[in-house]
Design a protein around this motif. Structure first.
Motif, PDB file in Angstrom:
ATOM      1  N   THR A  47      -3.106   0.552  -3.982  1.00 26.52           N
ATOM      2  CA  THR A  47      -3.246  -0.733  -3.161  1.00 26.52           C
ATOM      3  C   THR A  47      -3.074  -1.963  -4.083  1.00 26.52           C
ATOM      4  N   LYS A  48      -3.248  -3.204  -3.464  1.00 29.01           N
ATOM      5  CA  LYS A  48      -3.052  -4.448  -4.348  1.00 29.01           C
ATOM      6  C   LYS A  48      -4.210  -4.246  -5.280  1.00 29.01           C
ATOM      7  N   GLU A  79       0.756  -1.067  -0.292  1.00 28.14           N
ATOM      8  CA  GLU A  79       0.213  -0.066  -0.077  1.00 28.14           C
ATOM      9  C   GLU A  79       0.852   1.320   0.002  1.00 28.14           C
TER      10      GLU A  79
END
Length: 128
Positions: free
Chosen positions: A80-81, A65
């Motif tokens: 983020t992912k 993140e």
């Protein structure tokens, strides 16, 4: 056909440590694909000034993140992912990692494999 395993790149000249990041160069200019692909770790707690004046880059976050700040407008983009961002206008930006971030980075024109950012956050163009 080309098959590259990350384990074959680790510990070689194609694993480049830029201080705030470690980039593992998987596909490079010499492979003739017209783009390059890196598996890059952005280290937690870092802020990196980047300005790819000579390259376009798409970045897909697969772990971690952080955020990207575009300097032209100071807009903050949470990363983020499973998030992809594309620097389609040679955007000068800051990349901040709240935790280690693992990114898949695609560059056009392709990188030769040994580049590091200069004092302006720029990768030079490989003229060879």
């Amino acid at each position: 056909m080309k098959v590259v395993k990350l384990e074959d790149v680790l510990g070689t000249e194609h694993e480049v440590d830029g201080g705030n990041w470690i980039s593992r160069r998987l596909i490079m200019k010499k492979h003739g694909m017209g783009y390059s692909v890196n598996d890059t770790i952005i280290k937690a707690g870092t802020e990196t000034h980047i300005w790819y004046k000579n390259h376009l880059e798409a970045v897909y976050c697969i772990e971690g993140e952080g955020e990207v700040v575009t300097l032209s407008d100071n807009k903050v983009w949470p990363i983020t992912k499973d998030t992809l961002y594309a620097l389609d206008e040679h955007d000068e930006h800051l990349l901040r990692a709240k935790e280690d971030m693992r990114m898949i980075c695609v560059f056009n024109p392709p990188l030769s494999g040994k580049e590091v950012h200069d004092e302006n956050g720029v990768y030079p163009v490989d003229e060879d």
